[in-house]
Design an enzyme around this catalytic site. Sequence first.
Site, short mmCIF file in Angstrom:
data_model
loop_
_atom_site.label_atom_id
_atom_site.label_comp_id
_atom_site.label_asym_id
_atom_site.label_seq_id
_atom_site.Cartn_x
_atom_site.Cartn_y
_atom_site.Cartn_z
N MET A 12 0.83 -1.20 0.00
CA MET A 12 0.00 0.00 0.00
C MET A 12 0.86 1.25 0.00
O MET A 12 0.53 2.25 -0.65
CB MET A 12 -0.93 0.00 1.21
N GLU A 33 9.69 3.68 7.49
CA GLU A 33 9.69 2.22 7.47
C GLU A 33 10.10 1.69 8.84
O GLU A 33 10.67 2.42 9.66
CB GLU A 33 10.66 1.71 6.40
N THR A 98 -5.41 1.89 8.91
CA THR A 98 -5.20 0.62 9.62
C THR A 98 -6.44 0.25 10.42
O THR A 98 -7.09 1.10 11.01
CB THR A 98 -3.99 0.77 10.57
N ALA A 121 -11.05 5.63 9.39
CA ALA A 121 -12.16 4.90 8.79
C ALA A 121 -11.78 3.43 8.63
O ALA A 121 -10.62 3.11 8.37
CB ALA A 121 -12.51 5.49 7.42
N GLY A 122 -12.77 2.56 8.78
CA GLY A 122 -12.53 1.14 8.54
C GLY A 122 -12.29 0.85 7.08
O GLY A 122 -11.74 -0.19 6.73
N ASN A 123 -12.67 1.78 6.22
CA ASN A 123 -12.46 1.63 4.78
C ASN A 123 -12.47 3.02 4.14
O ASN A 123 -13.34 3.83 4.45
CB ASN A 123 -13.55 0.74 4.18
N HIS A 154 -10.90 -11.64 2.40
CA HIS A 154 -9.68 -10.90 2.12
C HIS A 154 -8.52 -11.85 1.82
O HIS A 154 -8.63 -13.05 2.05
CB HIS A 154 -9.30 -10.00 3.30
N LYS A 158 -4.03 -10.81 5.60
CA LYS A 158 -4.75 -9.92 6.52
C LYS A 158 -4.71 -10.51 7.93
O LYS A 158 -4.95 -11.70 8.13
CB LYS A 158 -6.20 -9.72 6.07
#
Length: 266
Positions: A12, A33, A98, A121-123, A154, A158
């Site tokens: 991502m 990172e 996340t 947000a969850g998505n 998923h 995940k």
Amino acid sequence: MKVAIAGAGGRMGRTLLKLVTETEGAAICGGLEAPGSETVGSDLGSLAGLEPMDIAATDDPSEAFRDADVVIDFTLAEATSHNALHAADAGAAFVVGTTGLNAEQQARIDRAAQKVAVIQAGNMSLGVNLLVQTVKQVSAALGIDWDVEIVEMHHRWKVDAPSGTALMLGRAAAEGRGQDHDAVAVSGRDGITGERTKGEIGYAALRGGNVVGEHSVTFATDNERIVLSHLANDRALFAAGAVRAALWVGGKPPGIYDMTDVLGLK
């Protein structure tokens, strides 16, 4: 808008680096990172498959976020919660992609939101957030006599279940019919469970392959079913939502916002 990416070397993160670079009004200013990652020290442009940016990925959040107006984070729950505090110290707004945060980790996000604007947000998908609003409306119209079951699938990597999106959908269904979600949610039925209790909201989580994300909400009664679904074909849609959120959040006062704020759905 100067944007820093947490988890810049991940799948991502690389998508976000490329998308921010291609977005008018936005520019990459830093990338974080994990300590020990092989991508620490790598040029952020090269990580995204672009021309070099002369900005290296670092494992120091203070350095990565120093010049940022906003930080976008799609890492792991523990890392995200600490990154939020570092972003707040730097005066940078924070976009949380996340999911699966526990109470202690969420408390850190809440602390950060006392200093800067946080979008959580969850998505991040436009389609999913429209689906959430639809589920709430349908649930309110049908009432408690209709059974609600949520199925999500998923990719094999995940780490949390049910997904944050599935929980968004379940909470919307519960809110629509005036229920306490946590009191009626049932996850992972197994064995002799007995008859389904009226008013339950059930969850099933599937994992396999490289599935980006699939969610369906079934409203079932004796003679009919209504199934509302969303299928994600490319993780770039989540990145696009996060970048839209990052552009929106500039200048907003401290507090926690979500994608319904960003999309004007409230």
